[in-house]
Every structure is written in structure tokens, then in C-alpha cells.
Design a protein around this motif. Structure first.
Motif, PDB file in Angstrom:
ATOM      1  N   TYR A  88     -10.338  35.626  10.389  1.00 28.36           N
ATOM      2  CA  TYR A  88     -10.843  35.355   9.069  1.00 28.36           C
ATOM      3  C   TYR A  88     -12.311  36.167   9.190  1.00 28.36           C
ATOM      4  O   TYR A  88     -12.848  36.670  10.029  1.00 28.36           O
ATOM      5  CB  TYR A  88     -10.722  34.397   8.319  1.00 28.36           C
ATOM      6  N   CYS A  89     -12.890  36.178   7.938  1.00 26.74           N
ATOM      7  CA  CYS A  89     -13.879  37.047   7.574  1.00 26.74           C
ATOM      8  C   CYS A  89     -15.101  36.845   8.495  1.00 26.74           C
ATOM      9  O   CYS A  89     -15.682  37.921   9.072  1.00 26.74           O
ATOM     10  CB  CYS A  89     -14.380  36.985   5.990  1.00 26.74           C
ATOM     11  N   PHE A  90     -15.470  35.828   9.009  1.00 29.05           N
ATOM     12  CA  PHE A  90     -16.741  35.542   9.690  1.00 29.05           C
ATOM     13  C   PHE A  90     -16.589  36.128  11.403  1.00 29.05           C
ATOM     14  O   PHE A  90     -17.286  36.652  11.801  1.00 29.05           O
ATOM     15  CB  PHE A  90     -17.103  33.905   9.920  1.00 29.05           C
ATOM     16  N   GLU A  91     -15.194  35.815  11.744  1.00 27.62           N
ATOM     17  CA  GLU A  91     -14.688  36.591  12.975  1.00 27.62           C
ATOM     18  C   GLU A  91     -14.741  38.152  12.847  1.00 27.62           C
ATOM     19  O   GLU A  91     -15.127  38.950  13.676  1.00 27.62           O
ATOM     20  CB  GLU A  91     -13.481  36.010  13.407  1.00 27.62           C
ATOM     21  N   GLN A  92     -13.749  38.567  11.889  1.00 27.38           N
ATOM     22  CA  GLN A  92     -13.670  40.074  11.627  1.00 27.38           C
ATOM     23  C   GLN A  92     -14.810  40.966  11.299  1.00 27.38           C
ATOM     24  O   GLN A  92     -15.142  41.885  11.904  1.00 27.38           O
ATOM     25  CB  GLN A  92     -12.601  40.017  10.332  1.00 27.38           C
ATOM     26  N   ASN A  93     -15.499  40.463  10.284  1.00 30.00           N
ATOM     27  CA  ASN A  93     -16.954  41.123   9.832  1.00 30.00           C
ATOM     28  C   ASN A  93     -17.980  41.145  10.638  1.00 30.00           C
ATOM     29  O   ASN A  93     -18.950  41.846  10.866  1.00 30.00           O
ATOM     30  CB  ASN A  93     -17.185  40.938   8.245  1.00 30.00           C
ATOM     31  N   GLY A  94     -17.968  39.846  11.450  1.00 29.00           N
ATOM     32  CA  GLY A  94     -18.840  39.599  12.571  1.00 29.00           C
ATOM     33  C   GLY A  94     -18.891  40.780  13.474  1.00 29.00           C
ATOM     34  O   GLY A  94     -19.723  41.217  14.148  1.00 29.00           O
ATOM     35  N   LEU A  95     -17.728  40.587  14.065  1.00 32.71           N
ATOM     36  CA  LEU A  95     -17.277  41.742  15.035  1.00 32.71           C
ATOM     37  C   LEU A  95     -17.530  43.080  14.585  1.00 32.71           C
ATOM     38  O   LEU A  95     -18.219  44.050  15.213  1.00 32.71           O
ATOM     39  CB  LEU A  95     -15.965  41.469  15.760  1.00 32.71           C
ATOM     40  N   PHE A  96     -17.169  43.479  13.452  1.00 30.75           N
ATOM     41  CA  PHE A  96     -17.254  44.833  12.764  1.00 30.75           C
ATOM     42  C   PHE A  96     -18.666  45.200  12.864  1.00 30.75           C
ATOM     43  O   PHE A  96     -19.293  46.464  13.038  1.00 30.75           O
ATOM     44  CB  PHE A  96     -16.633  45.243  11.603  1.00 30.75           C
ATOM     45  N   LEU A  97     -19.667  44.333  12.323  1.00 31.70           N
ATOM     46  CA  LEU A  97     -21.075  44.409  12.127  1.00 31.70           C
ATOM     47  C   LEU A  97     -21.452  44.860  13.436  1.00 31.70           C
ATOM     48  O   LEU A  97     -22.476  45.901  13.508  1.00 31.70           O
ATOM     49  CB  LEU A  97     -21.667  43.141  11.696  1.00 31.70           C
ATOM     50  N   ARG A  98     -21.285  44.039  14.600  1.00 29.98           N
ATOM     51  CA  ARG A  98     -21.824  44.286  15.839  1.00 29.98           C
ATOM     52  C   ARG A  98     -21.510  45.960  16.565  1.00 29.98           C
ATOM     53  O   ARG A  98     -22.259  46.365  16.910  1.00 29.98           O
ATOM     54  CB  ARG A  98     -21.432  43.274  16.924  1.00 29.98           C
ATOM     55  N   VAL A  99     -20.247  46.234  16.087  1.00 30.70           N
ATOM     56  CA  VAL A  99     -19.763  47.394  16.575  1.00 30.70           C
ATOM     57  C   VAL A  99     -20.405  48.344  15.794  1.00 30.70           C
ATOM     58  O   VAL A  99     -21.075  49.642  16.405  1.00 30.70           O
ATOM     59  CB  VAL A  99     -18.005  47.571  16.281  1.00 30.70           C
ATOM     60  N   LEU A 100     -20.761  48.385  14.544  1.00 31.87           N
ATOM     61  CA  LEU A 100     -21.212  49.359  13.746  1.00 31.87           C
ATOM     62  C   LEU A 100     -22.797  49.497  14.153  1.00 31.87           C
ATOM     63  O   LEU A 100     -23.214  50.567  14.408  1.00 31.87           O
ATOM     64  CB  LEU A 100     -21.467  49.014  12.323  1.00 31.87           C
TER      65      LEU A 100
END
Length: 292
Positions: A88-100
Motif C-alpha cells: 500500500y501507499c507507504f510501501e509503494q510511494n516510499g519505494l518510488f520516492l527512493r527510486v526517483l
């Protein structure tokens, strides 16, 4: 609608020990099947966002089965990349943020209050939704890969209150002081998804929001089997035993599933490696009575 670049050979990615998130980018790009250019541009941001939500499903099965959800980087990478799970969001967007950030984007996390399916005058909800704000040439963009079946399929300009069409729904962001209200046009009605605070929170606020979402008895993730996936052609949403498919041409389909059928769609539509210990939760979901 944003232009999505055709897949081309990837630019070299620095995966040395001195690089941020060493080794993350090659594994992440392979996980989402992305072979396009890697650079901090709007087209790349849009392409990564679309590839992410098509490859990594939204799901909170761990919360439903009583397993703890760790949003630390190592745990998220092991689950979403190595284990080919969703989150969910904390996992998904946390990963996406680190990738970006590893690519070189100027990006930061924001927290908001979910208002989806609530009347405008409903009491405040907890701050349990994480998104990513990306600055490009001085302009703020909202990137969200973790909002289930209504996730924005492309970046949204945060400095415009005009409707922003996408391949799926249109979206609109309206600012009220220090709060952004994000809404989607669904069945000819603007429906608020969430309201975002403008100031990036400290890390502890993500931990608190994650605890509430995964462990608090009032969290719907503790009581419902929920999964979602968005591709260029369709949105797929599973809520207990009800599978809804919405195509980009406006057609939709809804059907109710048995336990065996739920297992099959979790694997075939939501691309999840179904685990034996999920079966009791799946059987409960198969007998659920869904209202609304």
C-alpha cells in the motif's frame, strides 16, 4: 495527456557502492519491466509511474492476515522487488520516492488524509496516505503509485486547478491554503480522493500512519481483502469477493468470486505469488456481503 516515450535502451545506471541506493535501480527497473531512458524529466517520470502501477499491484494482505508491515527500505525492497509482492501507499510511494531520488529527481514525500467515499462534511480522518511531490523546472508535480483502484495514472500538475485528463479519469487539484485537495471525475461527479498537507513530514509520521493503517481495528485493511492494478487498458479492483474491471473505453464489468476464483485472480490479474497462509482470509472474503 502526457506523452509517454517508446521503450528504448536504458541509459547507463550507476550502481556502484558510492551511488545512492546502490543496486536499487537495476532491480527496480527490471521489476516494473521498464527499458526506457533514465533521467530526471517529466516524460521519464510519467513512464515510470505508468509502468509501476501496471507491474506492482496495490494490496494490503499482510494487514488482513495480521502480519506486521515494515516500511523500512530493506523490508520494502525485499517484499515488492525480491518477493514480487504488492503493497500500500507507504510501501509503494516510499519505494518510488527512493527510486526517483536515485535517478536525480528533486522529490520529497507528503502526507494526506484520505477522503475517498466520504461526504464533504465527514469528520477529519488520520494522515494515512503518502504521496510524492516532484519539482521539475520549478513546477510541482504530484506522483502517486499507491492509491488503489483510483490511483492517478500519470503525474499531476499541482500548480493548476484545471481538470487534467488522463487515459482513465480526469483529475483536479485545488489548493486551500496549505492543503491540496485531489479529486477524480467519476461518473460525471468530482469525488475527493485525499487532502494533502504542504509540508513534508518527519519520518516518525510515516511510521505512525503505517501503524494505524496496518494495525488499528478501525482500518478497513484489517477487515477487507483489497487489491488493485491499473494498466494502459483497464483498471482492476478486488474488494473481498467482488472483482470490478473498468476499461478505458468506458465499459465495465463486475462479478462475484468463489475462494478458488479469488486465488486465481490474485495470481493472474494482480500478479501476486499467492501464499498458503492467505487461504483463511480468502475464504472469509468469499463469503463477504459487500454494501455499496
Amino acid at each position: 495527456m502526457l506523452h509517454y516515450p517508446a521503450a528504448t535502451p536504458s541509459d547507463p545506471v550507476d550502481a556502484s557502492d558510492d551511488a545512492p541506493e546502490a543496486g536499487l535501480l537495476p532491480r527496480y527497473l527490471a521489476r516494473i519491466g521498464y527499458k526506457g531512458p533514465v533521467a530526471p524529466t517529466l516524460d521519464v517520470l510519467a513512464a515510470l509511474q505508468a509502468a509501476h502501477i501496471a507491474a506492482i499491484p496495490f494490496e494490503a494482505i499482510d494487514a488482513l492476515t495480521g502480519a506486521a508491515i515494515d516500511i523500512g527500505a530493506d523490508a520494502v525492497d525485499a517484499k515488492l522487488i525480491g518477493g514480487r509482492r504488492g503493497g500500500y501507499c507507504f510501501e509503494q510511494n516510499g519505494l518510488f520516492l527512493r527510486v526517483l531520488q536515485a535517478i536525480g529527481f528533486e522529490a520529497e514525500g507528503l502526507l494526506g488524509r484520505v477522503r475517498w467515499m466520504l461526504p464533504d462534511d465527514a469528520p477529519p480522518t488520520p494522515r494515512t496516505h503518502m504521496v510524492v511531490r516532484v519539482m521539475l523546472a520549478g513546477r510541482p508535480w504530484l506522483a502517486d503509485v499507491g492509491f488503489g483502484a483510483a490511483v492517478p495514472p500519470q503525474p499531476l500538475a499541482m500548480d493548476s486547478e484545471e481538470a487534467q485528463p488522463t487515459r482513465h479519469e480526469s483529475y483536479r487539484i485545488v489548493r486551500h491554503g496549505d492543503v491540496w485537495q485531489v479529486a477524480a471525475l467519476i461518473e460525471a461527479e468530482w469525488r475527493t480522493l485525499y487532502r494533502l498537507d504542504s509540508v513534508p513530514p518527519p519520518a516518525i509520521d510515516y511510521e505512525l500512519g503505517n501503524w494505524y493503517t496496518s494495525a488499528h481495528p478501525d482500518s478497513h485493511f484489517r477487515h477487507q481483502l483489497i487489491a488493485a492494478r491499473t494498466t494502459a487498458e483497464a483498471r482492476y479492483g478486488l474488494r473481498d469477493n467482488r472483482l470490478t474491471t473498468r476499461l478505458v473505453d468506458g465499459r465495465s464489468d463486475r462479478r462475484y468470486l468463489t475462494a478458488d476464483e479469488i486465488e486465481r485472480v490474485l495470481s493472474e490479474i494482480f500478479l501476486l505469488p499467492v501464499r498458503p497462509h492467505w487461504r483463511p482470509a480468502i475464504e472469509r472474503a468469499a463469503t463477504a456481503e459487500i454494501v455499496g
